[in-house]
Design a protein around this motif. Structure first.
Motif, PDB file in Angstrom:
ATOM      1  N   ALA A  65       0.833  -1.211   0.000  1.00  0.00           N
ATOM      2  CA  ALA A  65       0.000   0.000   0.000  1.00  0.00           C
ATOM      3  C   ALA A  65       0.864   1.255   0.000  1.00  0.00           C
ATOM      4  CB  ALA A  65      -0.924  -0.010   1.214  1.00  0.00           C
ATOM      5  N   GLU A  66       1.959   1.236   0.778  1.00  0.00           N
ATOM      6  CA  GLU A  66       2.855   2.396   0.804  1.00  0.00           C
ATOM      7  C   GLU A  66       3.543   2.582  -0.537  1.00  0.00           C
ATOM      8  OE1 GLU A  66       4.585   2.891   5.291  1.00  0.00           O
ATOM      9  OE2 GLU A  66       5.133   1.047   4.234  1.00  0.00           O
ATOM     10  N   GLU A  67       3.938   1.476  -1.132  1.00  0.00           N
ATOM     11  CA  GLU A  67       4.596   1.534  -2.446  1.00  0.00           C
ATOM     12  C   GLU A  67       3.662   2.170  -3.478  1.00  0.00           C
ATOM     13  OE1 GLU A  67       7.138  -1.562  -5.236  1.00  0.00           O
ATOM     14  OE2 GLU A  67       6.236  -2.281  -3.366  1.00  0.00           O
ATOM     15  N   ALA A  68       2.397   1.744  -3.462  1.00  0.00           N
ATOM     16  CA  ALA A  68       1.411   2.292  -4.394  1.00  0.00           C
ATOM     17  C   ALA A  68       1.172   3.772  -4.120  1.00  0.00           C
ATOM     18  CB  ALA A  68       0.102   1.515  -4.285  1.00  0.00           C
ATOM     19  N   SER A  96       6.346  -7.494  -7.673  1.00  0.00           N
ATOM     20  CA  SER A  96       4.972  -7.066  -7.427  1.00  0.00           C
ATOM     21  C   SER A  96       4.599  -5.958  -8.406  1.00  0.00           C
ATOM     22  CB  SER A  96       4.803  -6.567  -5.983  1.00  0.00           C
ATOM     23  OG  SER A  96       5.545  -5.375  -5.774  1.00  0.00           O
ATOM     24  N   THR A  97       3.304  -5.739  -8.517  1.00  0.00           N
ATOM     25  CA  THR A  97       2.786  -4.670  -9.371  1.00  0.00           C
ATOM     26  C   THR A  97       1.760  -3.884  -8.572  1.00  0.00           C
ATOM     27  OG1 THR A  97       3.151  -5.873 -11.438  1.00  0.00           O
ATOM     28  CG2 THR A  97       1.473  -4.144 -11.464  1.00  0.00           C
ATOM     29  N   GLU A  98       2.003  -2.570  -8.436  1.00  0.00           N
ATOM     30  CA  GLU A  98       1.102  -1.714  -7.672  1.00  0.00           C
ATOM     31  C   GLU A  98       0.190  -0.936  -8.616  1.00  0.00           C
ATOM     32  OE1 GLU A  98       3.381  -3.501  -5.134  1.00  0.00           O
ATOM     33  OE2 GLU A  98       4.371  -2.203  -6.584  1.00  0.00           O
ATOM     34  N   LYS A 156      -8.418   6.572  -4.308  1.00  0.00           N
ATOM     35  CA  LYS A 156      -9.667   5.905  -3.958  1.00  0.00           C
ATOM     36  C   LYS A 156      -9.439   4.429  -3.651  1.00  0.00           C
ATOM     37  CE  LYS A 156     -14.524   5.794  -5.235  1.00  0.00           C
ATOM     38  NZ  LYS A 156     -15.551   6.213  -6.221  1.00  0.00           N
ATOM     39  N   TYR A 157      -8.678   3.736  -4.498  1.00  0.00           N
ATOM     40  CA  TYR A 157      -8.375   2.326  -4.275  1.00  0.00           C
ATOM     41  C   TYR A 157      -6.919   2.059  -4.632  1.00  0.00           C
ATOM     42  CZ  TYR A 157     -13.482   1.771  -4.639  1.00  0.00           C
ATOM     43  OH  TYR A 157     -14.835   1.887  -4.465  1.00  0.00           O
ATOM     44  N   SER A 158      -6.349   1.028  -4.010  1.00  0.00           N
ATOM     45  CA  SER A 158      -5.016   0.583  -4.414  1.00  0.00           C
ATOM     46  C   SER A 158      -4.858  -0.890  -4.062  1.00  0.00           C
ATOM     47  CB  SER A 158      -3.914   1.395  -3.720  1.00  0.00           C
ATOM     48  OG  SER A 158      -3.810   1.053  -2.352  1.00  0.00           O
ATOM     49  N   HIS A 159      -3.986  -1.555  -4.815  1.00  0.00           N
ATOM     50  CA  HIS A 159      -3.681  -2.953  -4.516  1.00  0.00           C
ATOM     51  C   HIS A 159      -2.294  -3.284  -5.027  1.00  0.00           C
ATOM     52  CE1 HIS A 159      -4.378  -7.114  -3.504  1.00  0.00           C
ATOM     53  NE2 HIS A 159      -3.973  -7.473  -4.715  1.00  0.00           N
ATOM     54  N   SER A 160      -1.586  -4.118  -4.264  1.00  0.00           N
ATOM     55  CA  SER A 160      -0.285  -4.623  -4.676  1.00  0.00           C
ATOM     56  C   SER A 160      -0.478  -6.055  -5.166  1.00  0.00           C
ATOM     57  CB  SER A 160       0.697  -4.588  -3.499  1.00  0.00           C
ATOM     58  OG  SER A 160       1.956  -5.082  -3.891  1.00  0.00           O
ATOM     59  N   PHE A 161      -0.359  -6.247  -6.480  1.00  0.00           N
ATOM     60  CA  PHE A 161      -0.569  -7.575  -7.068  1.00  0.00           C
ATOM     61  C   PHE A 161       0.693  -8.431  -6.891  1.00  0.00           C
ATOM     62  CE2 PHE A 161      -3.745  -4.971  -9.038  1.00  0.00           C
ATOM     63  CZ  PHE A 161      -4.832  -5.810  -9.216  1.00  0.00           C
ATOM     64  N   PRO A 162       0.519  -9.734  -6.671  1.00  0.00           N
ATOM     65  CA  PRO A 162       1.659 -10.609  -6.336  1.00  0.00           C
ATOM     66  C   PRO A 162       2.442 -11.083  -7.557  1.00  0.00           C
ATOM     67  CG  PRO A 162      -0.344 -11.887  -6.308  1.00  0.00           C
ATOM     68  CD  PRO A 162      -0.760 -10.466  -6.620  1.00  0.00           C
ATOM     69  N   PHE A 163       2.633 -10.206  -8.525  1.00  0.00           N
ATOM     70  CA  PHE A 163       3.443 -10.573  -9.689  1.00  0.00           C
ATOM     71  C   PHE A 163       4.200  -9.349 -10.191  1.00  0.00           C
ATOM     72  CE2 PHE A 163      -0.840  -9.540 -11.316  1.00  0.00           C
ATOM     73  CZ  PHE A 163      -0.549  -8.492 -12.185  1.00  0.00           C
ATOM     74  N   GLY A 164       5.380  -9.620 -10.744  1.00  0.00           N
ATOM     75  CA  GLY A 164       6.199  -8.575 -11.340  1.00  0.00           C
ATOM     76  C   GLY A 164       6.918  -9.158 -12.540  1.00  0.00           C
ATOM     77  N   VAL A 165       7.779  -8.383 -13.162  1.00  0.00           N
ATOM     78  CA  VAL A 165       8.411  -8.862 -14.398  1.00  0.00           C
ATOM     79  C   VAL A 165       9.312 -10.082 -14.169  1.00  0.00           C
ATOM     80  CG1 VAL A 165       8.272  -6.706 -15.699  1.00  0.00           C
ATOM     81  CG2 VAL A 165      10.188  -7.060 -14.137  1.00  0.00           C
ATOM     82  N   VAL A 166      10.020 -10.094 -13.034  1.00  0.00           N
ATOM     83  CA  VAL A 166      10.903 -11.243 -12.764  1.00  0.00           C
ATOM     84  C   VAL A 166      10.084 -12.484 -12.435  1.00  0.00           C
ATOM     85  CG1 VAL A 166      12.756 -12.141 -11.324  1.00  0.00           C
ATOM     86  CG2 VAL A 166      12.775  -9.730 -11.990  1.00  0.00           C
ATOM     87  N   SER A 167       9.083 -12.348 -11.563  1.00  0.00           N
ATOM     88  CA  SER A 167       8.282 -13.510 -11.158  1.00  0.00           C
ATOM     89  C   SER A 167       7.444 -14.041 -12.328  1.00  0.00           C
ATOM     90  CB  SER A 167       7.378 -13.157  -9.980  1.00  0.00           C
ATOM     91  OG  SER A 167       6.491 -12.108 -10.304  1.00  0.00           O
TER      92      SER A 167
END
Length: 527
Positions: A129-132, A157-159, A169-180
């Motif tokens: 959440a902080e990253e986003a 991860s992807t924010e 209004k909304y945010s989410h950190s998705f459990p995937f990124g370019v390396v994963s």
């Protein structure tokens, strides 16, 4: 911010005075570990050193999500190198942050303690959440977007955030990124169609878990991070795009679709031949473009708005400005102030330019010579402040230096079209030069817009001439129509010889632009 003390305290070296407030951020990401040094410029920041180590720490997480000793050692070596850089530049105020790779590591506490013991850096572990939030903060403080989404694709991860009326209004950190994603879906050195299909389905299934994504309001998708910048660079080279940088570049859906089709077919070896693509990101660009493309498809977006400002800038800007997110107009004004600070402006002269421009513009409007919209007035005011900014390099080539400086500067808050408009207007010297400069922007502006640039630029040049001695001799202006001419009465305090000579010489450009004769009459104000 963390101040380093004890055995790792950095001492200021003799003969190296600190001319600016310098601070640094260390960003421990899943793909890259980076040190960025900043100068604070009033209400803005200016990056002046950027050192990176593409460690790909995400690959050192085992099946139990524990980071291996090899990964930890690589991180320590990079941080010790950063410590030497900080020592050289006498920087003691450092913030060390970490994102998904350390956040997901089961031995994160051990890593943090080891880093503190061996380097003196206290890692601040950011939540998703902080990253986003910091990514969104960087966008809202440097871009004019009011509604839309931000997306920041990291290694692990992807924010994504949704904002309306410049509010989160909304945010989410998705459990995937370019390396994963690469590890999960691409087995060899080329992505197979079935691997791409599986990756796309997975990404879409993750997006489908959040109804606010499918119901996102019309607006931009601001794309943050190295992958977005890389794609922008590739597309700009394909288009022979003017040298306006990538911040604020609009990557249309059609261009994104074309890149998606073209790049998805290539092997890693073939990526080396793609102009604009960083070699160290070659094997990661496929999962990155897949995420961007699927988000654009899912939200029916018109494309991406690329931001070169991200997490690190968001943290720094929060430090200077706090949590307040200005209006889009405030962002533009602050962007101009930052530019003036960077290029060591003359406050008194620029204030005089604003005063003279306002009075001349008001007179022209009252006499029906010009009809200026609210948006045009704002652009004229900003061009007045920036007019001949490059004079400090060379007074004989101030137009060309101004155009070059502005075109290649980072304009916080302005679109690329607005940046080009300002650069062309603020560097005006004559109609021929305007035509020469505008060749880089073939098709960008209508004939009517180019004519207005000519009129506004010629007006600003006359105002500049009325402060030739940089002494603010002119106190007031009065504009009246008389017969078939414009009479501009100039009220002065002090000797106006320089102003009289230059303005009589330069008024011809405005006469040609307006197709009206201009008479200048100078008067001394009564004391």
């Amino acid at each position: 911010m963390v101040y380093l003390k004890g055995k790792h305290e950095y001492k200021k070296k003799a003969g190296k005075p600190m001319e600016h407030s310098r601070t640094a951020i260390i960003d421990i990401g899943s793909n890259t570990v980076r040190l960025v040094l900043y100068k604070e410029q009033g209400t803005g920041i200016e990056e002046f050193r950027n050192v990176k180590a593409p460690l790909r720490l995400r690959r050192f997480l085992d099946e139990d999500s524990k980071m291996s000793d090899e990964g930890v050692q690589l991180l320590l070596e990079a941080l010790k190198n950063f410590r030497e850089v900080l020592d050289y530049y006498d920087v003691t105020e450092v913030e060390c942050t970490a994102t998904a790779a350390i956040r997901q590591a089961k031995n994160s506490n051990e890593i943090i303690q080891k880093v503190k013991k061996e380097t003196g850096f206290q890692i601040r572990l950011l939540s998703g959440a902080e990253e986003a939030y910091y990514g969104l903060s960087a966008v809202l403080k440097t871009m004019p977007a009011d509604n839309g989404l931000t997306i920041d694709i990291g290694g692990g991860s992807t924010e994504i955030t949704l904002f309306e009326n410049r509010k989160l209004k909304y945010s989410h950190s998705f459990p995937f990124g370019v390396v994963s994603l690469k590890e999960q879906f691409i087995e060899e050195d080329r992505m197979k169609p079935k691997e791409q299909k599986k990756m796309a389905e997975y990404i879409q299934s993750e997006f489908a878990k959040f109804s606010w994504l499918s119901n996102a309001p019309d607006g931009v998708i601001a794309a943050i991070g190295g992958s977005a910048r890389n794609l922008a660079s590739v597309q700009q080279l394909k288009e022979n795009y003017p040298p306006l940088g990538v911040h604020g570049y609009e990557l249309t859906f059609d261009a994104l679709d074309s890149l998606h089709k073209e790049l998805s077919m290539l092997s890693y070896a073939e990526f080396e031949k793609v102009d604009g693509l960083s070699n160290e990101r070659a094997d990661l660009i496929l999962p990155a473009i897949e995420v961007f493309y699927q988000l654009a498809v899912y939200t029916k977006a018109a494309g991406l708005l690329v931001s070169s400002r991200g997490l690190r800038d968001g943290i720094m800007l929060e430090r200077i400005k706090g949590g307040r997110w200005e209006t889009a107009l405030d962002v533009k004004r602050n962007g101009i102030k930052r530019l003036l600070k960077v290029y060591g402006h003359d406050p008194e002269h620029h204030h005089q330019m604003m005063e003279l421009t306002e009075k001349m513009l008001k007179g022209f409007e009252q006499e029906g010579v010009l009809n200026v919209s609210k948006k045009e007035r704002f652009m004229i005011e900003q061009a007045a402040v920036l007019f001949y900014l490059g004079e400090y390099i060379s007074s004989s080539s101030k137009s060309r230096h101004t155009f070059y400086l502005l075109i290649n500067s980072l304009f916080d808050g302005f679109t690329h079209r607005e940046k080009a408009y300002l650069s062309l207007t603020a560097s005006f010297t004559n109609n021929s030069t305007l035509k020469q400069y505008i060749e880089e922007f073939n098709g960008w502006f209508s004939k009517e817009e180019i004519q207005k640039m000519r009129e506004y630029g010629a007006m600003l040049k006359l105002c500049f001439s009325l402060n030739s001695s940089k002494r603010s001799v002119v106190q007031n202006l009065d504009v009246k129509k008389r017969n078939n001419a414009l009479l501009i009465t100039v009220y002065c305090e002090g000797n106006e010889l320089a102003e009289r000579y230059q303005s009589e010489k330069q008024k011809r450009h405005l006469e040609k632009a307006l197709q009206t004769k201009i008479e200048l009459h100078f008067e001394q104000m009564m004391k």
